[in-house]
Scaffold this active site. Structure first.
Site, PDB file in Angstrom:
ATOM      1  CD  GLU A   1      31.952 -56.685 -48.794  1.00  0.00           C
ATOM      2  OE1 GLU A   1      31.908 -55.553 -49.284  1.00  0.00           O
ATOM      3  OE2 GLU A   1      31.331 -56.990 -47.748  1.00  0.00           O
TER       4      GLU A   1
ATOM      5  CE  LYS B   1      31.965 -53.826 -45.522  1.00  0.00           C
ATOM      6  NZ  LYS B   1      30.854 -54.784 -45.436  1.00  0.00           N
TER       7      LYS B   1
ATOM      8  CG  HIS C   1      53.356 -35.876 -51.914  1.00  0.00           C
ATOM      9  ND1 HIS C   1      53.367 -37.045 -52.643  1.00  0.00           N
ATOM     10  CD2 HIS C   1      54.616 -35.754 -51.396  1.00  0.00           C
ATOM     11  CE1 HIS C   1      54.576 -37.584 -52.597  1.00  0.00           C
ATOM     12  NE2 HIS C   1      55.353 -36.829 -51.828  1.00  0.00           N
TER      13      HIS C   1
END
Length: 460
Positions: free
Chosen positions: A180, A49, A435
């Site tokens: 990945e 990652k 939102h």
């Protein structure tokens, strides 16, 4: 010195189990041959990652002209990218070591060998214990391909250790590891080819996700061959992978070849001569409480026969195994495990798929929200994803969710919570989603289950 529990292997399953046992007032030793954190922290999830973050940054810079930012002369310093990865890993390793120490778990460095049901030998010294927990994880599985031992043929271990800037990379295997690394090295300017034996990439995921991922990766410039069988690897100036795809013999060249055909349980040398536990195929057999065929010896994670090879599942199994040792109920629902893939866009899944519902004869309701209508998605320029949620038609309970969008891996736990608690459509649609966020898409997918979604065009 005698312990209540000796844990062999300090990966995400082992060290979590050791700490949990200590919290339950057990006297615990944690044995580790290399570094705490296991494969996930040192040679898997975390370093991958970190590289992915660097690769995504490169992608963002390359796309910056679309939002009015002009950057010239992009250069990559692979050594620095890998140094950053190592810094992240070192920081997390130190954190785990501090946690182990703070919980008064004895960390014993060295290779553990189980010599009896109550004895573990480490570096020539024998430690006695009431119980043993095996958490030795897994290692890359290498199929018998001629030429797989050639220089430049790598597993994920070597690829993460070497800071080479490859021009061409061939990846054998289109599962989670393969796709990945394909995303990472493609963004870093490498010409990537994936060769997969199954009909689709990610064959264990929702079929729509698998098909759409292939289209997206191809659009990004990655060459993909499914239904393909690798015949051999040879080396001249470059490595050549010869394979058969849909009945046609083909080849692909690369500076390196990554073998990403899965992982297998790692327990070589774990048991002394004359002592063993029962195996289930290539893993250690365990029952529902993770006890092996030898009473008092338990096994969890990738080395054991139950569940998927996931770090978070190993941690959960470790906790449940320790609870069972203490005659307590398990903490985690091990039948409900989120799966995540860190491609661009991200993929996450929990519960059952449409195909599984059909196989099980479950009538379903389906809510699928295309993220092309989501404000944050449009701003980011990533409009190809969707959020799909599945409910049982009779009870209206949420039973599955499959996401392919930005931040999918961060949002999947909301669906897992809904499934674990048996929440219905009426209950989940009362939740206000803020939102503008990617998470709004979750609410939109829930609303689609009712047939009255506000922000989706009505069906004709």
């Amino acid at each position: 010195m005698r312990y209540d529990l000796i844990v062999v292997g300090a990966g995400p399953g082992g060290y979590v189990a050791a700490i949990k046992a200590a919290q339950l007032d057990m006297k615990v030793a944690l044995v580790e041959e290399q570094r705490v954190g296991g494969t996930c922290l040192n040679r898997g999830c975390i370093p991958t990652k970190s590289l992915l973050h660097s690769a995504e940054t490169v992608r963002t810079i390359k796309q910056s002209e679309e939002i009015g930012i002009h950057i010239d002369n992009i250069t990559l310093d692979m050594d620095s990218i890998y140094q950053k990865k190592d810094q992240v890993v070192d920081q997390l390793v130190q954190g785990v070591e501090a946690l182990v120490k703070a919980n008064k778990v004895d960390l014993i460095m060295g290779r553990g060998e189980i010599i009896a049901k109550d004895k573990v030998r480490v570096s020539g010294e024998t430690y006695e214990t009431d119980k043993i927990l095996i958490a030795t994880g897994s290692k890359p599985a290498i199929p018998p391909i001629p030429g797989s031992d050639l220089p430049g043929v790598l597993t994920s271990n070597e690829l993460l250790a070497q800071s080479n800037q490859y021009k061409q990379l061939v990846i054998i295997g289109g599962g989670v590891i393969g796709v990945e690394f394909a995303s990472i090295f493609n963004d870093l300017g490498c010409d990537v080819t994936i060769i997969e034996a199954a009909d689709t990439l990610l064959p264990n995921f929702d079929s729509e996700i698998s098909k759409k991922l292939a289209l997206i990766l191809k659009k990004q410039g990655i060459k993909i061959f499914t239904k393909s069988s690798v015949a051999s690897l040879t080396k001249d100036e470059l490595l050549t992978c010869t394979f058969t795809s849909k009945g046609k013999e083909m080849s692909a060249e690369g500076d390196a070849v990554l073998i990403a055909t899965g992982r297998k349980a790692a327990f070589d040398g774990l048991f002394a001569e004359g002592f063993a536990v029962e195996l289930d195929k290539q893993a250690i057999w365990v029952n529902e409480t993770f006890e092996t065929s030898v009473k008092g010896i338990y096994a969890i994670g990738d080395v054991a026969s139950r569940g998927m090879q996931l770090a978070h599942l190993a941690s959960a199994q470790g906790v449940n195994a320790v609870m069972a040792m203490n005659q307590k109920a398990g903490v985690y629902d091990l039948d409900l495990v989120p799966s995540c893939v860190y491609t661009t866009p991200e993929i996450a899944s929990v519960g059952i798929t449409e195909a599984q519902a059909k196989e099980q004869g479950i009538s379903i309701k389906l809510g699928k929200y295309p993220m092309a209508g989501n404000g944050k998605t449009i701003i980011a320029g990533s409009s190809l994803g969707f959020i799909k949620v599945i409910a049982e038609a009779q009870s209206d309970k949420i039973i599955g969710a499959h996401l392919m969008c930005e931040r999918a891996t961060d949002m999947i736990s909301e669906f897992a919570t809904a499934i674990a608690n048996g929440l219905t459509i009426d209950q989940v649609t009362t939740i206000i989603h803020p939102h503008p966020t990617y998470n709004e898409g979750v609410g939109e997918a829930y609303e689609l289950l009712t047939g009255h979604s506000i922000h989706t065009m009505p069906k004709k």
